[in-house]
Design a protein around this motif. Structure first.
Motif, mmCIF file in Angstrom:
data_model
loop_
_atom_site.group_PDB
_atom_site.id
_atom_site.type_symbol
_atom_site.label_atom_id
_atom_site.label_comp_id
_atom_site.label_asym_id
_atom_site.label_seq_id
_atom_site.Cartn_x
_atom_site.Cartn_y
_atom_site.Cartn_z
ATOM 1 N N LEU A 34 -3.387 1.534 -27.123
ATOM 2 C CA LEU A 34 -4.846 1.394 -27.092
ATOM 3 C C LEU A 34 -5.492 2.558 -26.335
ATOM 4 C CD1 LEU A 34 -7.437 -0.281 -27.600
ATOM 5 C CD2 LEU A 34 -6.975 -1.435 -25.435
ATOM 6 N N ASN A 35 -4.946 2.860 -25.174
ATOM 7 C CA ASN A 35 -5.572 3.897 -24.344
ATOM 8 C C ASN A 35 -5.202 5.322 -24.772
ATOM 9 O OD1 ASN A 35 -2.947 3.803 -23.369
ATOM 10 N ND2 ASN A 35 -3.522 3.437 -21.246
ATOM 11 N N ARG A 36 -4.476 5.450 -25.879
ATOM 12 C CA ARG A 36 -4.141 6.784 -26.401
ATOM 13 C C ARG A 36 -4.637 7.019 -27.821
ATOM 14 N NH1 ARG A 36 1.804 7.692 -23.915
ATOM 15 N NH2 ARG A 36 1.107 7.926 -21.776
ATOM 16 N N ILE A 37 -5.330 6.050 -28.399
ATOM 17 C CA ILE A 37 -5.836 6.251 -29.761
ATOM 18 C C ILE A 37 -6.841 7.393 -29.736
ATOM 19 C CG2 ILE A 37 -7.131 5.260 -31.685
ATOM 20 C CD1 ILE A 37 -6.131 2.491 -30.758
ATOM 21 N N SER A 38 -6.590 8.383 -30.596
ATOM 22 C CA SER A 38 -7.478 9.552 -30.654
ATOM 23 C C SER A 38 -8.111 9.655 -32.039
ATOM 24 C CB SER A 38 -6.691 10.838 -30.354
ATOM 25 O OG SER A 38 -5.927 11.234 -31.477
ATOM 26 N N THR A 39 -9.032 10.572 -32.157
ATOM 27 C CA THR A 39 -9.714 10.775 -33.437
ATOM 28 C C THR A 39 -8.717 11.185 -34.522
ATOM 29 O OG1 THR A 39 -10.262 13.033 -32.748
ATOM 30 C CG2 THR A 39 -11.948 11.343 -32.411
ATOM 31 N N ASP A 40 -7.608 11.808 -34.146
ATOM 32 C CA ASP A 40 -6.585 12.195 -35.121
ATOM 33 C C ASP A 40 -5.846 10.984 -35.689
ATOM 34 O OD1 ASP A 40 -7.175 14.863 -34.662
ATOM 35 O OD2 ASP A 40 -5.586 15.114 -33.178
ATOM 36 N N ASP A 41 -5.900 9.844 -35.012
ATOM 37 C CA ASP A 41 -5.172 8.651 -35.431
ATOM 38 C C ASP A 41 -5.947 7.780 -36.416
ATOM 39 O OD1 ASP A 41 -3.085 9.321 -33.656
ATOM 40 O OD2 ASP A 41 -4.103 8.297 -32.000
ATOM 41 N N ILE A 50 -3.335 5.057 -37.687
ATOM 42 C CA ILE A 50 -1.947 5.482 -37.867
ATOM 43 C C ILE A 50 -1.461 6.017 -36.519
ATOM 44 C CG2 ILE A 50 -0.363 6.982 -39.139
ATOM 45 C CD1 ILE A 50 -2.702 7.139 -41.291
ATOM 46 N N ILE A 51 -0.538 5.271 -35.902
ATOM 47 C CA ILE A 51 -0.076 5.648 -34.564
ATOM 48 C C ILE A 51 1.440 5.636 -34.477
ATOM 49 C CG2 ILE A 51 -2.135 4.870 -33.342
ATOM 50 C CD1 ILE A 51 -0.511 2.330 -32.544
ATOM 51 N N LYS A 52 1.945 6.455 -33.553
ATOM 52 C CA LYS A 52 3.363 6.401 -33.226
ATOM 53 C C LYS A 52 3.505 5.449 -32.044
ATOM 54 C CE LYS A 52 7.565 8.931 -32.578
ATOM 55 N NZ LYS A 52 8.222 10.213 -32.500
ATOM 56 N N ARG A 53 4.363 4.465 -32.220
ATOM 57 C CA ARG A 53 4.581 3.461 -31.180
ATOM 58 C C ARG A 53 5.564 4.007 -30.160
ATOM 59 N NH1 ARG A 53 1.552 -1.462 -32.078
ATOM 60 N NH2 ARG A 53 1.321 -1.690 -34.309
ATOM 61 N N PRO A 54 5.128 4.204 -28.898
ATOM 62 C CA PRO A 54 6.037 4.757 -27.892
ATOM 63 C C PRO A 54 7.226 3.848 -27.580
ATOM 64 C CG PRO A 54 3.877 4.283 -26.931
ATOM 65 C CD PRO A 54 3.780 4.007 -28.390
ATOM 66 N N LYS A 55 7.033 2.543 -27.699
ATOM 67 C CA LYS A 55 8.105 1.609 -27.351
ATOM 68 C C LYS A 55 9.255 1.669 -28.352
ATOM 69 C CE LYS A 55 8.869 -3.098 -25.792
ATOM 70 N NZ LYS A 55 8.275 -4.378 -25.453
ATOM 71 N N THR A 56 8.933 1.838 -29.636
ATOM 72 C CA THR A 56 9.968 1.828 -30.677
ATOM 73 C C THR A 56 10.172 3.193 -31.337
ATOM 74 O OG1 THR A 56 8.330 1.152 -32.330
ATOM 75 C CG2 THR A 56 9.587 -0.608 -31.227
ATOM 76 N N SER A 57 9.327 4.158 -30.991
ATOM 77 C CA SER A 57 9.352 5.494 -31.608
ATOM 78 C C SER A 57 9.217 5.433 -33.128
ATOM 79 C CB SER A 57 10.618 6.254 -31.223
ATOM 80 O OG SER A 57 10.625 6.513 -29.848
ATOM 81 N N PRO A 132 6.134 -12.641 -42.958
ATOM 82 C CA PRO A 132 6.713 -12.254 -41.667
ATOM 83 C C PRO A 132 7.050 -10.762 -41.584
ATOM 84 C CG PRO A 132 7.648 -14.326 -42.368
ATOM 85 C CD PRO A 132 6.817 -13.812 -43.517
ATOM 86 N N LYS A 133 7.531 -10.168 -42.669
ATOM 87 C CA LYS A 133 7.869 -8.733 -42.665
ATOM 88 C C LYS A 133 6.612 -7.886 -42.448
ATOM 89 C CE LYS A 133 10.225 -4.903 -43.665
ATOM 90 N NZ LYS A 133 9.955 -3.910 -42.654
ATOM 91 N N ALA A 134 5.508 -8.246 -43.121
ATOM 92 C CA ALA A 134 4.260 -7.507 -42.941
ATOM 93 C C ALA A 134 3.735 -7.667 -41.515
ATOM 94 C CB ALA A 134 3.215 -7.966 -43.957
ATOM 95 N N VAL A 135 3.854 -8.880 -40.968
ATOM 96 C CA VAL A 135 3.422 -9.116 -39.580
ATOM 97 C C VAL A 135 4.255 -8.244 -38.646
ATOM 98 C CG1 VAL A 135 3.218 -10.809 -37.714
ATOM 99 C CG2 VAL A 135 2.616 -11.458 -40.056
ATOM 100 N N MET A 136 5.565 -8.207 -38.858
ATOM 101 C CA MET A 136 6.459 -7.384 -38.044
ATOM 102 C C MET A 136 6.032 -5.906 -38.105
ATOM 103 S SD MET A 136 10.555 -6.720 -38.504
ATOM 104 C CE MET A 136 10.452 -5.288 -39.559
ATOM 105 N N ASP A 137 5.746 -5.422 -39.308
ATOM 106 C CA ASP A 137 5.340 -4.023 -39.471
ATOM 107 C C ASP A 137 4.013 -3.734 -38.792
ATOM 108 O OD1 ASP A 137 7.648 -3.513 -40.926
ATOM 109 O OD2 ASP A 137 6.667 -3.712 -42.882
ATOM 110 N N LEU A 138 3.038 -4.622 -38.952
ATOM 111 C CA LEU A 138 1.733 -4.422 -38.317
ATOM 112 C C LEU A 138 1.827 -4.469 -36.795
ATOM 113 C CD1 LEU A 138 -0.458 -6.503 -40.769
ATOM 114 C CD2 LEU A 138 -0.629 -4.029 -40.365
ATOM 115 N N ALA A 139 2.752 -5.278 -36.285
ATOM 116 C CA ALA A 139 2.932 -5.377 -34.828
ATOM 117 C C ALA A 139 3.757 -4.216 -34.276
ATOM 118 C CB ALA A 139 3.603 -6.696 -34.479
ATOM 119 N N GLY A 140 4.452 -3.512 -35.165
ATOM 120 C CA GLY A 140 5.290 -2.401 -34.707
ATOM 121 C C GLY A 140 6.590 -2.855 -34.085
#
Length: 168
Positions: A34-41, A50-57, A132-140
């Motif tokens: 949340l605190n890293r979402i930029s205009t590029d995302d 569209i973000i890269k999840r730091p926890k799961t890369s 459930p698969k879509a929920v998993m993907d949306l949650a990262g």
């Protein structure tokens, strides 16, 4: 959610209102997402985050609600003035401090933490019948077990729908 958001709105705190709307409507983690979402995302044309999840890369593509898209459009000029083009350039402790301030004013209990926005997002997807698969993907999440064990909650509505489907 409604009680918290109404309280923040009552105090005319547009920044925190917008920040928490995005948290509820995207389900992103607060610290590092949340605190890293930029205009590029944000793909404004396709209405996507569209973000890269730091926890799961891993990369996540999250379609934006009309409410979240409106926040990003409204805050775009301000974000472009931030050195990293971030919409919400705040620390984890700042998020927690402001959340607690409004939580108390709203009369909500201490167990209503900022992480409840993520749980709410995921539970709403389940309530809407999203796979459930879509929920998993949306949650990262990297594993469906994480989504199903820790984040989905059987609300009365979910249980009633389950029983109604047996009767049909």
């Amino acid at each position: 959610e409604e009680q918290l958001m109404a309280t923040i709105e009552k105090y005319n705190d547009d920044f925190w209102y917008d920040c928490i709307v995005v948290a509820f409507d995207t389900g992103v983690r607060h610290d590092g997402e949340l605190n890293r979402i930029s205009t590029d995302d944000i793909d404004f044309g396709k209405k996507l985050l569209i973000i890269k999840r730091p926890k799961t890369s891993t990369w996540s593509t999250i379609p934006l609600t009309a409410r979240a898209l409106e926040v990003f459009k409204r805050r775009r000029e301000v974000a472009l003035k931030d050195e990293n083009n971030r919409f919400f350039p705040v620390s984890k402790s700042s998020i927690r401090h402001n959340w607690d301030k409004y939580r108390v004013k709203a009369g909500l209990t201490a167990d209503y933490t900022p992480y409840c926005t993520r749980h709410t997002f995921i539970t709403r997807l389940v309530e809407a019948g999203v796979s459930p698969k879509a929920v998993m993907d949306l949650a990262g999440h990297g594993a469906i077990e994480t989504t199903l064990t820790f984040y989905t909650h059987s609300t009365n509505e979910i249980l009633e729908t389950a029983i109604s489907s047996l009767e049909e």
